[in-house]
Design an enzyme around this catalytic site. Structure first.
Site, PDB file in Angstrom:
ATOM      1  N   ARG A   1       3.032   4.625   1.244  1.00  0.00           N
ATOM      2  CA  ARG A   1       4.183   4.817   2.124  1.00  0.00           C
ATOM      3  C   ARG A   1       3.712   5.188   3.526  1.00  0.00           C
ATOM      4  O   ARG A   1       4.241   4.701   4.517  1.00  0.00           O
ATOM      5  CB  ARG A   1       5.107   5.914   1.574  1.00  0.00           C
ATOM      6  CG  ARG A   1       6.389   6.007   2.378  1.00  0.00           C
ATOM      7  CD  ARG A   1       7.263   7.185   2.007  1.00  0.00           C
ATOM      8  NE  ARG A   1       7.702   7.178   0.619  1.00  0.00           N
ATOM      9  CZ  ARG A   1       8.605   8.027   0.143  1.00  0.00           C
ATOM     10  NH1 ARG A   1       9.168   8.915   0.942  1.00  0.00           N
ATOM     11  NH2 ARG A   1       8.946   8.015  -1.127  1.00  0.00           N
TER      12      ARG A   1
ATOM     13  N   GLY B   1       2.467   2.035   5.244  1.00  0.00           N
ATOM     14  CA  GLY B   1       3.584   1.134   5.545  1.00  0.00           C
ATOM     15  C   GLY B   1       4.412   1.650   6.708  1.00  0.00           C
ATOM     16  O   GLY B   1       4.777   0.898   7.618  1.00  0.00           O
TER      17      GLY B   1
ATOM     18  N   CYS C   1       1.754   0.622  -8.735  1.00  0.00           N
ATOM     19  CA  CYS C   1       2.984   0.968  -8.010  1.00  0.00           C
ATOM     20  C   CYS C   1       4.154   1.053  -8.976  1.00  0.00           C
ATOM     21  O   CYS C   1       5.190   1.617  -8.641  1.00  0.00           O
ATOM     22  CB  CYS C   1       3.264  -0.064  -6.930  1.00  0.00           C
ATOM     23  SG  CYS C   1       3.178  -1.748  -7.558  1.00  0.00           S
TER      24      CYS C   1
ATOM     25  N   GLU D   1       5.589  -3.248   1.109  1.00  0.00           N
ATOM     26  CA  GLU D   1       5.788  -2.861  -0.289  1.00  0.00           C
ATOM     27  C   GLU D   1       5.042  -1.568  -0.474  1.00  0.00           C
ATOM     28  O   GLU D   1       3.811  -1.539  -0.388  1.00  0.00           O
ATOM     29  CB  GLU D   1       5.204  -3.933  -1.210  1.00  0.00           C
ATOM     30  CG  GLU D   1       5.972  -5.216  -1.227  1.00  0.00           C
ATOM     31  CD  GLU D   1       7.314  -5.064  -1.903  1.00  0.00           C
ATOM     32  OE1 GLU D   1       7.372  -4.431  -2.970  1.00  0.00           O
ATOM     33  OE2 GLU D   1       8.311  -5.556  -1.360  1.00  0.00           O
TER      34      GLU D   1
ATOM     35  N   GLY E   1       0.826  -1.201   0.000  1.00  0.00           N
ATOM     36  CA  GLY E   1       0.000   0.000   0.000  1.00  0.00           C
ATOM     37  C   GLY E   1       0.857   1.247   0.000  1.00  0.00           C
ATOM     38  O   GLY E   1       1.987   1.246  -0.509  1.00  0.00           O
TER      39      GLY E   1
HETATM   40  P1  NAP Z   1      -3.221   2.152   1.670  1.00  0.00           P
HETATM   41  O1  NAP Z   1      -4.169   3.274   1.784  1.00  0.00           O
HETATM   42  O2  NAP Z   1      -1.911   2.314   2.341  1.00  0.00           O
HETATM   43  O3  NAP Z   1      -3.986   0.853   2.202  1.00  0.00           O
HETATM   44  C1  NAP Z   1      -3.399  -0.453   2.298  1.00  0.00           C
HETATM   45  C2  NAP Z   1      -3.988  -1.187   3.521  1.00  0.00           C
HETATM   46  O4  NAP Z   1      -3.337  -0.726   4.705  1.00  0.00           O
HETATM   47  C3  NAP Z   1      -5.473  -0.937   3.756  1.00  0.00           C
HETATM   48  O5  NAP Z   1      -6.041  -2.091   4.335  1.00  0.00           O
HETATM   49  C4  NAP Z   1      -5.453   0.216   4.729  1.00  0.00           C
HETATM   50  O6  NAP Z   1      -6.641   0.326   5.473  1.00  0.00           O
HETATM   51  C5  NAP Z   1      -4.278  -0.154   5.611  1.00  0.00           C
HETATM   52  N1  NAP Z   1      -3.677   1.023   6.243  1.00  0.00           N
HETATM   53  C6  NAP Z   1      -3.254   2.149   5.618  1.00  0.00           C
HETATM   54  N2  NAP Z   1      -2.748   3.007   6.529  1.00  0.00           N
HETATM   55  C7  NAP Z   1      -2.836   2.400   7.731  1.00  0.00           C
HETATM   56  C8  NAP Z   1      -2.482   2.770   9.064  1.00  0.00           C
HETATM   57  N3  NAP Z   1      -1.932   3.956   9.323  1.00  0.00           N
HETATM   58  N4  NAP Z   1      -2.753   1.903  10.065  1.00  0.00           N
HETATM   59  C9  NAP Z   1      -3.327   0.701   9.823  1.00  0.00           C
HETATM   60  N5  NAP Z   1      -3.690   0.301   8.580  1.00  0.00           N
HETATM   61  C10 NAP Z   1      -3.447   1.125   7.542  1.00  0.00           C
HETATM   62  O7  NAP Z   1      -2.893   1.862   0.136  1.00  0.00           O
HETATM   63  P2  NAP Z   1      -3.937   1.709  -1.070  1.00  0.00           P
HETATM   64  O8  NAP Z   1      -4.589   3.011  -1.339  1.00  0.00           O
HETATM   65  O9  NAP Z   1      -4.810   0.579  -0.862  1.00  0.00           O
HETATM   66  O10 NAP Z   1      -2.989   1.358  -2.302  1.00  0.00           O
HETATM   67  C11 NAP Z   1      -2.359   2.345  -3.076  1.00  0.00           C
HETATM   68  C12 NAP Z   1      -0.885   2.446  -2.749  1.00  0.00           C
HETATM   69  O11 NAP Z   1      -0.315   1.149  -2.749  1.00  0.00           O
HETATM   70  C13 NAP Z   1      -0.076   3.229  -3.767  1.00  0.00           C
HETATM   71  O12 NAP Z   1       0.833   4.049  -3.092  1.00  0.00           O
HETATM   72  C14 NAP Z   1       0.634   2.147  -4.562  1.00  0.00           C
HETATM   73  O13 NAP Z   1       1.827   2.576  -5.174  1.00  0.00           O
HETATM   74  C15 NAP Z   1       0.875   1.136  -3.512  1.00  0.00           C
HETATM   75  N6  NAP Z   1       1.062  -0.203  -4.041  1.00  0.00           N
HETATM   76  C16 NAP Z   1       2.284  -0.787  -3.918  1.00  0.00           C
HETATM   77  C17 NAP Z   1       2.510  -2.041  -4.450  1.00  0.00           C
HETATM   78  C18 NAP Z   1       3.864  -2.678  -4.339  1.00  0.00           C
HETATM   79  O14 NAP Z   1       3.994  -3.829  -4.705  1.00  0.00           O
HETATM   80  N7  NAP Z   1       4.869  -2.002  -3.857  1.00  0.00           N
HETATM   81  C19 NAP Z   1       1.474  -2.718  -5.097  1.00  0.00           C
HETATM   82  C20 NAP Z   1       0.224  -2.105  -5.191  1.00  0.00           C
HETATM   83  C21 NAP Z   1       0.041  -0.844  -4.656  1.00  0.00           C
HETATM   84  P3  NAP Z   1      -7.650   1.526   5.106  1.00  0.00           P
HETATM   85  O15 NAP Z   1      -8.039   1.358   3.687  1.00  0.00           O
HETATM   86  O16 NAP Z   1      -8.754   1.344   6.087  1.00  0.00           O
HETATM   87  O17 NAP Z   1      -6.899   2.812   5.255  1.00  0.00           O
END
Ligand code: NAP
Length: 505
Positions: free
Chosen positions: A241, A244, A300, A263, A239
C-alpha cells in the site's frame, strides 16, 4: 546474465549504484552485480516507447497475439533455468516457481486470444439516422484504443505472474501499449532473463525496439523519475500500500496526471457462520491454517482476518487452528526487509491492548518467519485501526463477535479487500445471503466455502476491489478483463471511412 538495463535493443552502461540479489534460504548474496539505470537511461527507455507507440497501436490483433505467444514460448523454452534462478532469489519452492511459469504462460496466451479476437476493443457502430425527428442522428462509432507507454512495477512475491512478463505487461501489450518495466530488486536475475526473452521476441516480430524496456534500480529514485516522465501514459503497480500510494501521489502531481492502476495489500476477511463451525470446525481449521501459511503467508490473498461468533464450537475450532499454527515450521521469507517488517508488525500486534497470542510456530534463523495467530474482540478491533492493516507473512487475527449481527456490523465497516470468504451450512443460507450482500460491496471476489488464496486466471475472474485494495475498484489485474485498464474509449462521429480505424469500417 546481462546485469544492465535493457533500453529497447540497447544495453545500459555501468556508472550508477550497484546491487545484488540475496538468497534468504542460503543467507548469501548472489552474483552478478546489477547496475541501476541512470535517469538518462530511463528517459531513453520512455522516449523509445513514445516513438514505438503509434506503430504498436496500429498493429493487428494477430500481430500482438503472435508477440504474446512468442513470450510464452520463450518462457517455456527457458523454464528450467528461470525456475532455478527464481527459486534462488525468492526462496520460493522450486515447484512453485515452475508452476508460476506455467501460469504466466497461460496468462500470456489468454491475452493473446483476447488481442486476436478483438473483443476487448468493444467496437460499436451506430449508423446515422438522417430522418430522425425532431433532429437527425449522426453516425457514431466507438472503440477502445491503447493509452501509450505504460510503466510496470511488479511485486516480489510473484517473480513471474506479477513481474516482468506478468499480467500487467501482458495486458498492456495486448492492447498495443509499449511497456517499460521497473525490475523488482528482489529477483533481478529472473527479471533480466525474462527481459532478454522479451527483447528477442520483439526483434523477431519486427516490432519497434521501444516496445519493451527493463530498468534496474535498488531504490525508489528511478521508479519515481519514471512515473514523472512526461511521455508516460499510465502505471501498473503490484505491491505494498505504501508503494502504491507513493506512485499514485507522484502521478497525480504531474503537470499532466496519469492513471495508476495499483494492486495493493489486502486482509481478505473470512466469515465463519455458527452452523459451519459446529458441523466442520476441525476441517475448516486445517484448511485455514494451510491458507495462512501458504507461500510463508506472502500472498495478497492471505486470510488476514477471521470473524467467528462466540459459541462452544468456536472454542474447539480455535484450539484446532492454534494447534496447526503451533506445528508450523519456520520458512525463509522473500527478502530480509520483508522479514524485518514482518517481525516488527507481529511484535506491534502482540503488544496491542486487547490482543492475545493464540499460537506461534517454530522459530528459525536468518529471515525465517514464525507463523503467528492472534485473537481479539470486535470492540478492541474497533479501538485500534492498525489491527485492520495487512501483516505480510504467515499471520492472522481472529476477531470474536458476539453473534451474527456483530459479524454483519464488521462487514458494513470493513475496508476494501481483494477477496472475502463465507463458510456456512445449507440451513444457514438466509444468514449467508444477508451477509454476502454486504460483503460483496467491499470486495473484488466473494468466495463461498473455500479459502481466499488461489486465483484462477480466466475471463470471469476479478482480482481487484475497492480502495485500499486497489487504486481503481472498477477493474481487475488478473484475467482477460485486465486489458481494459490500459485503454481509453474514443468515439468517431460522422467520420468518413478514411478517418476510421479498420475495426469500425
Ligand atoms: P513493494 O515493496 O511495494 O514493491 C513493489 C515495487 O514497487 C518494487 O519494484 C518497489 O521497489 C517499488 N516501490 C515500492 N515503493 C516505492 C516508492 N515509494 N517509490 C517508487 N517505487 C516503489 O511490494 P513487495 O514487497 O514487492 O510486495 C509485497 C506486497 O505486495 C504485499 O503488500 C502484497 O500484499 C502485495 N501484493 C499485492 C498483489 C495484488 O494483486 N494486489 C499481488 C502480489 C503482492 P523497491 O523494491 O526498490 O522498493
Amino acid at each position: 546474465m546481462n546485469p544492465f538495463s535493457l533500453l529497447g535493443f540497447r544495453d545500459g552502461a555501468p556508472g550508477g549504484a550497484t546491487f545484488c540479489a540475496f538468497s534468504t534460504a542460503e543467507d548469501r548474496e548472489l552474483e552478478p552485480v546489477f547496475h541501476s539505470a541512470s535517469a538518462a537511461e530511463a528517459d531513453l527507455a520512455v522516449e523509445l516507447a513514445v516513438a514505438a507507440a503509434p506503430r504498436l497501436a496500429a498493429t493487428s490483433g494477430a500481430e500482438r497475439g503472435a508477440l504474446l505467444r512468442a513470450l510464452a514460448a520463450g518462457l517455456e523454452a527457458q523454464a528450467a533455468a528461470l525456475a532455478a534462478r527464481a527459486h534462488l532469489e525468492t526462496a520460493l519452492p522450486l515447484a512453485r516457481c515452475q508452476g508460476e511459469i506455467g501460469r504466466t504462460c497461460g496468462q500470456l496466451r489468454l491475452f493473446a486470444t483476447e488481442a486476436e479476437s478483438g473483443r476487448w476493443a468493444d467496437a460499436r457502430i451506430e449508423l446515422a439516422q438522417p430522418d430522425r425527428q425532431p433532429l437527425p442522428k449522426p453516425d457514431h462509432r466507438s472503440l477502445r484504443r491503447p493509452l501509450g507507454p505504460v510503466a510496470v512495477f511488479g511485486a516480489s512475491n510473484f517473480p513471474f505472474a506479477f513481474s516482468t512478463l506478468g499480467g500487467d505487461t501482458a495486458a498492456a501489450l495486448a492492447a498495443g501499449n509499449p511497456v517499460v518495466v521497473k525490475a523488482h530488486p528482489a529477483h533481478p536475475g529472473t527479471a533480466a532473463h525474462c527481459g532478454q526473452i522479451a527483447r528477442a521476441a520483439v526483434r523477431e516480430a519486427g516490432l519497434p525496439e521501444g516496445t519493451f524496456s527493463l530498468l534496474f534500480d535498488a531504490g525508489h529514485g528511478l521508479g519515481a523519475h519514471l512515473v514523472r516522465h512526461p511521455g508516460l501514459a499510465a502505471v501498473g503497480f503490484t505491491g505494498s500500500r505504501r508503494g502504491g500510494l507513493a506512485l499514485m501521489e507522484l502521478a497525480a502531481r504531474r503537470p499532466r496526471p496519469i492513471p495508476v492502476f495499483a494492486e495493493m495489500s489486502a486482509v481478505n476477511p473470512v466469515f465463519l457462520l455458527p452452523g459451519a463451525l459446529a458441523a466442520r470446525g476441525a476441517e475448516i481449521a486445517t484448511g485455514l491454517a494451510a491458507s495462512i501459511q501458504l507461500g510463508v503467508g506472502q500472498f495478497c490473498t492471505n486470510p488476514g482476518l477471521v470473524l467467528v461468533p462466540r459459541s462452544a464450537a468456536t472454542e474447539d475450532f480455535l484450539t484446532a487452528l492454534a494447534g496447526r499454527i503451533s506445528a508450523a515450521s519456520a520458512e525463509p521469507m522473500l527478502t530480509r526487509d520483508i522479514h524485518r517488517a514482518y517481525v516488527a508488525a507481529a511484535a506491534a500486534r502482540a503488544a496491542t491492548s486487547g490482543v492475545r497470542l493464540l499460537a506461534r510456530g517454530a522459530t528459525g534463523s536468518g529471515a525465517r518467519a514464525e507463523a503467528q495467530l492472534f485473537a481479539t474482540t470486535l470492540a478492541d478491533f474497533r479501538r485500534e485501526p492498525a489491527l485492520g492493516e495487512e501483516i505480510f507473512g504467515p499471520c492472522s487475527l481472529v476477531i470474536e463477535c458476539a453473534d451474527l449481527a456483530e459479524m454483519r456490523a464488521f462487514a458494513e465497516e470493513m475496508e476494501g479487500s481483494l477477496a472475502s470468504c463465507l463458510f456456512f451450512q445449507p440451513e444457514e443460507i438466509e444468514s449467508a445471503r444477508a451477509l454476502a450482500a454486504v460483503v460483496a460491496t467491499r470486495v473484488g471476489r466473494l468466495v463461498a466455502n473455500a479459502f481466499p488464496t488461489g486465483v484462477e486466471v480466466s475471463p470471469a475472474i476479478v482480482h481487484g476491489g475497492p480502495y485500499p485494495a486497489t487504486s481503481d475498484g472498477a477493474s481487475t489485474s488478473v484475467g482477460s478483463r485486465a486489458i481494459e485498464r490500459f485503454t481509453r474509449l474514443v468515439c468517431w462521429q460522422s467520420c468518413p471511412p478514411e478517418l476510421l480505424p479498420r475495426e469500425l469500417h
